[in-house]
Design an enzyme around this catalytic site. Structure first.
Site, PDB file in Angstrom:
ATOM      1  N   GLU A 195       0.400 -14.514  26.906  1.00 38.78           N
ATOM      2  CA  GLU A 195       0.341 -13.062  26.737  1.00 38.78           C
ATOM      3  C   GLU A 195       0.449 -12.401  28.111  1.00 38.78           C
ATOM      4  O   GLU A 195      -0.316 -12.713  29.031  1.00 38.78           O
ATOM      5  CB  GLU A 195      -0.954 -12.659  26.037  1.00 38.78           C
ATOM      6  N   LYS A 227      -7.825   5.407  13.085  1.00 41.23           N
ATOM      7  CA  LYS A 227      -7.147   4.115  13.165  1.00 41.23           C
ATOM      8  C   LYS A 227      -7.962   3.043  13.882  1.00 41.23           C
ATOM      9  O   LYS A 227      -7.484   1.929  14.090  1.00 41.23           O
ATOM     10  CB  LYS A 227      -5.795   4.281  13.888  1.00 41.23           C
ATOM     11  N   TYR A 254      -7.502   9.226 -16.926  1.00 43.12           N
ATOM     12  CA  TYR A 254      -6.801   8.556 -18.017  1.00 43.12           C
ATOM     13  C   TYR A 254      -7.355   9.058 -19.351  1.00 43.12           C
ATOM     14  O   TYR A 254      -8.233   9.919 -19.390  1.00 43.12           O
ATOM     15  CB  TYR A 254      -6.922   7.039 -17.862  1.00 43.12           C
TER      16      TYR A 254
END
Length: 643
Positions: A411, A429, A173
């Site tokens: 489940e 991951k 910036y």
């Protein structure tokens, strides 16, 4: 203090003492008004973190000039009319127990004309390689005036109740642009040698100190290296740090990069935890003021070890505070298993911001929704069955139990996670598993009965008569109907990643979306010779840009072949794949295996079976339609609030 003796210690930063060494870094959330004033959403978002025990909160970029914004809905302190709304912010944050700094900045050449309504400004007329807008070269007078604007904005911050400011001198910036010969080619008093290039930031520091006095903290954010051709390196930055300390700053926060190397500013899961800490250590070797670090620090144990090693005096944990605003409180009270750990996925934070929305978090649906979402007890307590322990079903079960319902989760497999557990298998991951473990712990803590290896059936519902059934039955892989799809060497990516089989040799992956691309990367890392075949014009379109960059690098490193604009017509007995690319037929292979990763389809069997019964039925996540993790978790959470 549960092993966090350094994090628990107060830290003196000039005139300000923070109660501990947990710091929230500035992150654009895009939720202020367009005139730079604070909204209730913006205030509540920061207030929640203060309640969560953070010692210091550094807000996102406060523009010192309306033409220095980089997003439409950033906060601002360029005029006195903005003070009042931000005073409410600081009052509420202080009441909740935290200190707060306003990060002040000007975007320089790293913004766009449609946002600011004029040509972008910079030290020199050199476009940002990312934004590609030709800047107006600031005159010496304009530079002098900008120094005053920084000082005026800091004074407004003080009037608004901020404990200090952080000058944004990093990430390319305007302040950073002046300091670096990469972007500053001037030949006046603000260009040339290091002393002249640093004149702009040094004069800003002096101007702020003159206007705000000694009882107002000045922190400075700096890029340890810009990681560009001709950009600053760590030795340049060490010299800058000495000059800034002499100018009167109270502390330094060390980051890295500019927009050209933007993937390092918000490092994805590919990059290591605390990977910038060594830069902070280098800066600490030349200054006597506190030096802080940042960069994928998502665990209090990692933060503690960085401070103990002497590399930094405190740790900024930005995205960690999005995933769990109560991280410090939980850590210091010995409740680490309750912490929701950021997984570096970038779907909700940068992904939503870059798409023009306010920020979100994949794992925490309340992030930037604190003003809208309240978890209140249910008026009528119900007996609720949840079918499916994927991220949506488990999230729904957690919220339902928190609200006082009696919840039983069914489940069909022996573990939670569903397809999200599969998503944790490819390289980079693995941290996804931490969220599944968090969900499991919360279910146990809340007393939810979880029946593993037990699918919920319509017969059981008819027999037990629960008040409500939440169908979170997920999705299954879908394979288009091409000749040869049922051959024994054609396998699904899901079966492969779940460890049901092993492939080797030459492998074709049909489908180059997120699942296909990550499966290909997994196979390439295990020594396979991989070819991706994708119908669209590009692969990995759903991957956040930061992640995709590393994924493509990995493909190049492993020699992964990529065919785009290619439709699979058939898989032949000789193990070749026949495809059509731009109306031209092509023969690929032969392959030892063909892996399908084309897409997912909702599993709606239970929904259909219960459609004509009297039971109250709601569907969440992939059971409605195939979703990504952010959408699924949010859907499970929000649906549970309405029952």
């Amino acid at each position: 203090m549960s092993g966090f003796k350094m994090l628990a210690e107060p830290l003196k930063m000039g005139p300000v003492e923070i109660k501990n060494r947990f710091i929230v870094s500035a992150m654009v959330m895009n939720c202020c008004n367009e005139d730079g004033t604070a909204t209730e959403k913006y205030i509540a978002y920061h207030e929640e973190k203060a309640k969560g025990g953070w010692g210091l909160i550094v807000t996102e970029d406060y523009a010192v000039d309306k033409n220095g914004r980089t997003y439409q809905y950033l906060p601002g302190l360029w005029c006195d009319e903005q003070i009042a709304s931000h005073k409410e912010l600081t009052d509420r944050v202080h009441k909740a127990g935290a200190k707060i700094y306003a990060q002040i900045f000007h975007g320089g050449r790293q913004t766009e004309e449609w946002i600011i309504g004029q040509q972008v400004w910079a030290p020199s007329p050199i476009p940002c390689p990312v934004k590609k807008a030709l800047p107006h070269e600031m005159t010496t007078k304009e530079v002098d005036q900008m120094i005053e604007k920084f000082g005026d904005a800091a004074l407004r911050a003080k009037k608004a109740g901020f404990d200090g400011v952080q000058i944004h001198g990093a990430h390319g910036y305007l302040v950073c642009e002046f300091a670096s010969s990469y972007s500053n080619k001037r030949v006046d008093k603000y260009g040339g040698n290091l002393m002249n290039r640093m004149r702009f930031p040094v004069e800003i520091v002096k101007n702020i100190r003159k206007k705000c006095g000694p009882d107002f903290a000045i922190d400075y954010k700096i890029s340890g290296e810009e990681r560009t051709q001709g950009g600053t390196n760590i030795e340049d930055t060490k010299a800058m740090a000495v000059m800034l300390e002499e100018a009167g700053i109270d502390s330094l926060n060390v980051s890295v990069a500019v927009y050209e190397t933007w993937y390092m500013q918000v490092p994805p899961a590919v990059m290591g935890h605390g990977w910038l800490a060594d830069y902070a250590r280098e800066i600490k070797s030349v200054v006597d003021i506190p030096v802080t670090t940042v960069g994928r620090i998502n665990d209090p144990y990692v933060a503690e070890s960085i401070i103990r090693s002497g590399k930094a005096d405190a740790c900024y944990m930005g995205r960690a505070s999005l995933a769990d605003p109560y991280l410090p409180k939980k850590a210091l009270e010995g409740q680490c298993e309750d912490i929701i750990t950021c997984i570096g996925c970038l779907q909700g934070c940068t992904g939503k911001i870059d798409a023009g929305f306010h920020g979100q978090c994949t794992l925490n649906p309340r992030t930037v929704m604190e003003d809208e979402i309240s978890l209140v007890p249910a008026e009528i307590k119900k007996n609720i069955y949840v079918a499916g322990g994927g991220p949506a079903g488990a999230q729904a079960a957690i919220v339902l139990a928190q609200r006082g319902h009696q919840v039983t989760l069914f489940e069909k497999s022996d573990r939670l996670g569903g397809m999200y557990a599969t998503a944790a298998v490819p390289p980079w991951k693995g941290e996804i598993s931490s969220f599944i473990v968090w969900q499991r712990f919360q279910l146990e803590k809340l007393g939810v009965t979880v029946r593993y290896n037990t699918p919920l059936t319509a017969e059981r519902v008819e027999a037990d008569r629960p008040d409500t059934v939440v169908a979170a039955t997920g999705s299954r892989p879908w394979v288009p109907d091409f000749p040869g799809k049922d051959r024994e060497f054609v396998v699904s990516a899901v079966d492969l990643l779940n460890g049901k089989l092993m492939t080797e040799g030459k492998v074709a992956v049909i489908g180059g979306g997120m699942v296909g691309s990550e499966t290909a990367n997994y196979l390439a890392g295990h020594g396979c010779e991989v070819t991706i075949i994708e119908m669209a014009d590009d692969i990995a379109k759903e991957e956040p840009g930061n992640m995709k960059r590393f994924l493509m690098e990995s493909f190049r490193e492993h020699g992964v072949g990529i065919y785009t604009d290619t439709k699979v017509m058939s898989v032949e007995a000789d193990r070749t794949v026949i495809g059509k690319q731009n109306e031209n037929q092509m023969v690929m292979g032969p392959f030892d295996y063909v892996v399908t990763a084309v897409g997912m389809r909702s599993v709606q069997t239970l929904r259909d079976e219960l459609a004509n019964t009297q039971v109250e039925l709601v569907c969440v996540g992939d059971a409605k339609c195939a979703k990504n993790a952010l959408e699924a978790i949010r859907d499970g959470y929000m649906t549970a609030l309405k029952i």
